[in-house]
Structures are given as C-alpha cells and as structure tokens.
Design a protein around this motif. Structure first.
Motif, short mmCIF file in Angstrom:
data_model
loop_
_atom_site.label_atom_id
_atom_site.label_comp_id
_atom_site.label_asym_id
_atom_site.label_seq_id
_atom_site.Cartn_x
_atom_site.Cartn_y
_atom_site.Cartn_z
N TRP A 198 0.81 -1.22 0.00
CA TRP A 198 0.00 0.00 0.00
C TRP A 198 0.84 1.28 0.00
N GLY A 235 -6.44 4.77 10.55
CA GLY A 235 -5.58 3.72 10.02
C GLY A 235 -4.53 4.31 9.10
N ASP A 291 -3.89 5.17 14.46
CA ASP A 291 -3.58 3.82 13.98
C ASP A 291 -3.38 2.89 15.17
N LEU A 297 -9.24 1.46 16.32
CA LEU A 297 -10.32 2.32 15.84
C LEU A 297 -11.69 1.80 16.28
N VAL A 320 -8.45 0.61 4.97
CA VAL A 320 -8.66 0.12 6.34
C VAL A 320 -10.03 -0.58 6.43
N PHE A 379 -10.65 -4.24 5.46
CA PHE A 379 -10.22 -5.38 6.30
C PHE A 379 -11.32 -5.87 7.24
C1 LIG Z 1 -3.17 -1.32 4.36
S1 LIG Z 1 -2.68 -0.28 5.65
C2 LIG Z 1 -3.11 1.33 5.04
C3 LIG Z 1 -2.35 2.42 5.74
C4 LIG Z 1 -2.65 3.85 5.27
N1 LIG Z 1 -4.06 4.17 5.34
C5 LIG Z 1 -2.12 4.07 3.88
O1 LIG Z 1 -2.90 4.31 2.96
O2 LIG Z 1 -0.89 4.05 3.71
C6 LIG Z 1 -3.93 -0.56 6.90
C7 LIG Z 1 -3.70 0.25 8.15
O3 LIG Z 1 -4.80 0.07 9.05
C8 LIG Z 1 -4.29 -0.04 10.37
N2 LIG Z 1 -5.29 -0.76 11.16
C9 LIG Z 1 -5.73 -2.02 10.96
N3 LIG Z 1 -6.68 -2.33 11.86
C10 LIG Z 1 -6.84 -1.22 12.65
C11 LIG Z 1 -7.67 -0.92 13.77
N4 LIG Z 1 -8.54 -1.81 14.26
N5 LIG Z 1 -7.57 0.30 14.33
C12 LIG Z 1 -6.69 1.22 13.84
N6 LIG Z 1 -5.87 0.97 12.79
C13 LIG Z 1 -5.95 -0.22 12.20
C14 LIG Z 1 -2.96 -0.78 10.18
O4 LIG Z 1 -2.08 -0.65 11.26
C15 LIG Z 1 -2.44 -0.13 8.91
O5 LIG Z 1 -1.71 1.04 9.20
#
Ligand SMILES: C[S@@+](CC[C@H](N)C(=O)[O-])C[C@H]1O[C@@H](n2cnc3c(N)ncnc32)[C@H](O)[C@@H]1O
Length: 204
Positions: free
Chosen positions: A23, A50, A72, A99, A116, A119
């Motif tokens: 990403w 995130g 995050d 989150l 985010v 997922f």
């Molecule tokens: C695929 S990465 C995307 C990161 C960022 N948004 C970018 O575009 O570069 C997914 C992000 O979601 C964060 N994340 C996943 N589950 C989360 C949660 N329950 N609460 C907060 N952050 C979360 C991960 O740590 C990661 O930084």
C-alpha cells in the motif's frame, strides 16, 4: 484476533520497510483529489484513520492544513510517519488506538480511510466502525473512502478483505451518508502489481 495480535501484525509490516508494503505510495495523490472533489479547504479538520506511515499527512501539512489527526493501531507505523516529518510532527495529533474501540473526543470535518475499512470482514466489526465514524463526524462532515474495488485483490498483508463498488460502500454506510463523488484508481504497488481501488466521497 486480539488487539495485541492485530497491533503486532501491523507493527511487523511497518518494521519491514516502505517498499515491502503493497500500500506504500510516495504521495497520496488520489486522496488529495478526493478532498478537492469534496470542496474541502485547509481550514477543515482532517482525521486519517488507520493512517499508519502514510505520506497523506505530509501532503496535508504541505497544503497548509493545521488541524490534522492520524490514528492507527500500530505505534510502529505512526512512529515512522512522525520520524519522517521531524519537527513538523508536533503540528499533528497522533493517536495509537484500535479504531473499533476508540471513543472520539471531538468531531472532524473530514474523515479519511484508505485501505482500512476493507479489512473488516465481519458484520459486527463494520457496525462498530460505523458507530465510531458517526460519533467522530457531524452534519456537513465528509467521509472519504479508498477500498479495494470488486476486481481488486482478495487478500492484503496476509489478511482477507472485502471488496466494494461505491454503491456497495453507500449501502454499508447507510443514513445519514450521501454519496457525492466516486473514482477508480489503479494503484501500482512497489513490486509493480496493479491493485484496482474504489474511491468514494460521502457527505452527511
Ligand atoms: C493497508 S494499511 C493502510 C495504511 C494507510 N491508510 C495508507 O494508505 O498508507 C492498513 C492500516 O490500518 C491499520 N489498522 C488495521 N486495523 C486497525 C484498527 N482496528 N484500528 C486502527 N488501525 C488499524 C494498520 O495498522 C495499517 O496502518
């Protein structure tokens, strides 16, 4: 998976370095285009949920935004962004939190989520997410989403994902959110793969 497992998994992904992350992008060009399409200005408060080590925050500061929050679950991801920004990092509010359990202390004009929401593959997770989104925004707020498109990858970072069209995203958000703009992006990963993304702007 517990919060600790989730945080640890994402910490590991960030420890591995920029170019191993599918990403990664040097600039968050599509996100900025979506803010423009939504008519946001540098006076508008922005939360990047995130956000991890994303360079979106750098771009926002460059544009003159002065009320920026990055949240995050991965402290390692946020540290990478903070270290990269150096002194400018003091102008940003950094929140290490899950989150889905976060209680927003205020509301934001712009909610930004790149990669985010997709997922969240269980109904109860999406319900929790929506509760937080609605608590963190107010009438007039904008929510920008970038998720894998229906023909996008089925997994990312070893995890299963849901894939969305803008109409499907609108169905997930429900009232009071109204779809106002949509776009498609072909994201090129550092490894050269193409990942189709759906982008959508909503206003409440
Ligand atoms: C695929 S990465 C995307 C990161 C960022 N948004 C970018 O575009 O570069 C997914 C992000 O979601 C964060 N994340 C996943 N589950 C989360 C949660 N329950 N609460 C907060 N952050 C979360 C991960 O740590 C990661 O930084």
């Amino acid at each position: 998976m517990t919060d600790v497992d989730t945080a640890g998994q994402w910490d590991q992904a960030y420890d591995a370095g920029d170019t191993t992350r599918s990403w990664f992008q040097e600039h968050a060009g599509q996100s900025l285009s979506m803010l423009d399409a939504a008519g946001t200005t540098q006076q508008d408060s922005v939360i990047d949920v995130g956000g991890g080590a994303s360079t979106f925050v750098d771009d926002l500061l460059d544009r003159g935004h002065h009320d920026v929050t990055v949240l995050d679950i991965s402290a390692t991801g946020l540290d990478a962004a903070r270290n990269r920004l150096g002194h400018a990092a003091v102008d940003v509010t950094w929140v290490v939190a899950d989150l889905l359990r976060w209680q927003p202390p205020r509301s934001y004009r712009v909610w930004h989520d790149r990669a985010v929401f997709h997922f969240l593959t269980a109904d109860d997770q999406r319900q929790q997410y929506l509760q937080v989104l609605n608590a963190a925004t107010a009438t007039g707020s904008v929510a920008v989403f970038g998720t894998f498109a229906p023909d996008g990858p089925q997994r990312c970072s070893g995890l299963p994902v849901a894939r969305y069209s803008s109409i499907e995203l609108a169905g997930e958000l429900g009232d009071p959110w109204r779809l106002t703009f949509e776009a498609r992006e072909q994201h090129r990963t550092p490894g050269g793969a193409i990942q189709p993304f759906t982008w959508a702007v909503f206003r409440r």
